[in-house]
Write an enzyme that holds these catalytic residues in place. Structure first.
Site, short mmCIF file in Angstrom:
data_model
loop_
_atom_site.label_atom_id
_atom_site.label_comp_id
_atom_site.label_asym_id
_atom_site.label_seq_id
_atom_site.Cartn_x
_atom_site.Cartn_y
_atom_site.Cartn_z
N SER A 62 -49.33 0.76 -35.77
CA SER A 62 -50.82 0.59 -36.57
C SER A 62 -51.17 1.95 -36.60
O SER A 62 -51.63 2.53 -37.08
CB SER A 62 -52.16 -0.04 -36.22
N LYS A 65 -51.60 4.45 -39.18
CA LYS A 65 -53.21 3.96 -39.73
C LYS A 65 -53.76 5.80 -39.91
O LYS A 65 -53.95 6.68 -41.70
CB LYS A 65 -53.95 3.56 -39.91
N TYR A 153 -61.83 -5.27 -38.33
CA TYR A 153 -60.22 -5.12 -38.92
C TYR A 153 -59.85 -5.64 -39.94
O TYR A 153 -59.91 -7.02 -39.69
CB TYR A 153 -59.45 -4.44 -37.22
N ASN A 155 -55.36 -5.11 -41.96
CA ASN A 155 -54.69 -4.17 -42.06
C ASN A 155 -54.41 -3.91 -43.90
O ASN A 155 -53.77 -3.35 -44.76
CB ASN A 155 -53.03 -5.21 -41.82
N HIS A 288 -55.74 5.24 -30.92
CA HIS A 288 -55.36 3.86 -32.19
C HIS A 288 -53.94 3.85 -31.27
O HIS A 288 -53.31 4.11 -30.82
CB HIS A 288 -54.98 4.41 -33.64
N ASP A 480 -48.35 -11.00 -37.19
CA ASP A 480 -48.90 -9.77 -37.00
C ASP A 480 -48.95 -10.03 -35.37
O ASP A 480 -49.09 -11.59 -34.37
CB ASP A 480 -49.88 -8.93 -37.55
#
Length: 519
Positions: A62, A65, A153, A155, A288, A480
């Site tokens: 992630s 992102k 959050y 995805n 992150h 995930d």
């Protein structure tokens, strides 16, 4: 850096393998654009005995992102340019459609699609194709909060953003990231790899622990925009040096994605454009984390001190905690925390939040409280009887608790859950929005639930009662990582007292209605 600070940093680096045990890892510290620490330990592949090195490639998950958002600003300028393209992904949504900026800031109200794969019957190591992502997102009829009002959050936000950018630019998100970011930053071996089952390099990601042992993690999902970059420590060092080199450029992409963001009500937001914004010992920190089963990564950047930390693991230890530990040492911070002794055992128990539909579990101990809501969180108990952590504040409110989650822009009161749960929960429940079924089984005093949908026939998950018509369904493995954890299942009854349906949710995907199927 003083000799004392250098010694503290050296100790922090040496402590990492013992504090976060697993097959291998790497850490870097960059200050003023120069490398202070570049260190790797352990093994990238236990079976082949391949050492983990600064050139070992692994998915940074992630952390991708922020690259997606940087390319979005580079290509579109104003995020609003992509609003129509974003809306095209949500043809069934009733009510207000989130803006592109809402997706960038995780304020869209869209439920996380990886959490929803559980409700659609997916196996943790099953396939998840681009068509599956488009189908799942396209089923969306409702949001779990109004766009711009809160943070959650998701995805799927970044999968949509990647698709919108590709349509706008006429090039793949991987090509754009490589040409606009990898090249200028000098990330020589980084690449965009959407297939988690076919990642480059010789590293293996591992699930397990030192007590259980470590086994290779199997992943078969296709991701894009929400994740997808594979990089090594040296690539990440190049990225941090590039951030430092462009720090005074008003149009620099990192400066643009790290600008302050807010909610619709004007309150400051802690997440925006693929970056978490926080304060640590009085300074602003952006960064992150990244996670996939078998992999963990985290990066932190203190712009005011031109300081960055990167941690990479090929196992499931807490990369954020490791990065914070190194950051504290690099900044010369004291590690001791004040002793707190306040204790109120009356806090112990379950509490229900009607607004989110979720349960909060509280375990009180002298000086600290363990709270389970969006996930496990340890709060310090002040002498005023208020429990605080970076994410949450809890106070007594009559027989219930008042909860604040500033980063989520959520303030609510939770009612204490008292009494036993009735066990007449057997049966099949249907969610029209997801076209999925939830089946409850009573098996000799044990209770289980399973989901079936367009992604498969899911495994059974253990269920346990929390109070009247409130149950928890445990889900510790999913496509995930980390998995949703405990889902709250709130059964609804009709006027005759018969169960008519259930509302199911976790922090990433709340308030999903299921209706009881007759029979």
């Amino acid at each position: 850096m003083t000799d004392k600070a250098a010694s503290a940093l050296d100790k922090a680096i040496k402590d990492l393998p013992a504090l976060h045990p697993g097959p291998g890892g790497a850490v870097a510290v960059v200050r003023d654009g120069a490398v202070l620490v570049r260190h790797a330990w352990g093994f990238a592949d236990l079976e082949k005995r391949v050492p983990f090195s600064p050139s070992t490639l692994m998915p940074i998950c992630s952390i991708t992102k922020e690259f997606t958002c940087a390319v979005l600003l580079d290509q579109a300028g104003d995020p609003a340019v992509l609003d129509e393209a974003v809306a095209s992904w949500l043809p069934a949504l009733k009510g207000g459609v989130p803006r592109t900026a809402d997706l960038c800031n995780n304020q869209s109200g869209l439920r996380d699609y990886y959490a929803l794969t559980v409700l659609c019957g997916a196996a943790p190591d099953g396939d998840f194709r681009p068509a599956d992502a488009r189908s799942l997102i396209g089923r969306t009829r409702s949001l779990h909060f109004a766009p711009g009002s809160q943070y959650s959050y998701s995805n799927g936000n970044f999968r949509i953003l990647a698709g919108a950018v590709e349509d706008h630019a006429g090039r793949s998100i991987g090509e754009l990231i490589a040409s606009r970011l990898f090249g200028p930053a000098g990330m020589e071996t980084a690449s965009f790899c959407p297939e988690t089952g076919e990642m480059p390099g010789d590293a293996v990601g591992y699930e397990g622990s030192t007590a259980f042992g470590f086994v290779p993690a199997v992943n078969r999902i296709h991701w894009s925009g929400d994740a997808g970059i594979s990089a090594c420590l040296d690539d990440m060092i190049a990225w941090e040096a590039f951030i430092d080199a462009t720090r005074d450029d008003a149009d620099g992409l990192y400066r643009r994605i790290s600008r302050p963001v807010s909610f619709a009500d004007g309150r400051p937001a802690q997440y925006g454009f693929g970056l978490v914004r926080s304060r640590h010992d009085g300074v602003e920190v952006t960064g992150h984390g990244g996670a996939l089963r078998g992999w963990r990564s985290h990066r932190l950047h203190v712009a005011s001190e031109r300081l960055s930390v990167v941690v990479l693991f090929n196992h499931s230890a807490d990369a954020r905690a490791a990065a914070m530990h190194v950051l504290s040492a690099a900044r010369g911070e004291a590690q001791a925390s004040p002793a707190r002794t306040f204790f109120d055992p009356a806090w112990n128990g379950w509490y229900h939040d009607v607004g989110t539909g979720l349960l909060l579990g509280v375990e009180a101990q002298p000086g600290r409280v363990t709270a389970r809501f969006a996930g496990p969180d340890v709060l310090d108990w002040d002498e005023d009887g208020v429990a605080r952590s970076a994410a949450m504040i809890l106070r007594r409110d009559g027989d219930g608790l008042a909860m604040e989650r500033p980063g989520d822009n959520l303030r609510t009161r939770l009612a204490r859950v008292d009494g036993a749960a009735a066990t007449d929960i057997d049966g099949v429940y249907r969610c029209t929005e997801l076209d999925a079924d939830f089946t409850c089984y009573a098996a000799g005093g044990a209770y289980f639930g399973a989901f079936d949908g367009f992604l498969g026939k899911g495994a059974l998950h253990a269920m346990r009662p929390a109070g009247p018509d409130l149950w928890l369904l445990a889900c510790q493995r999913s496509m995930d990582a980390p998995a949703p954890g405990d889902w709250t299942v709130h059964f609804r009854r009709d006027e005759a007292g018969r169960i008519a349906g259930a509302t199911i949710g976790c922090w990433l995907a709340r308030m999903i209605p299921f209706e009881k199927v007759p029979g």
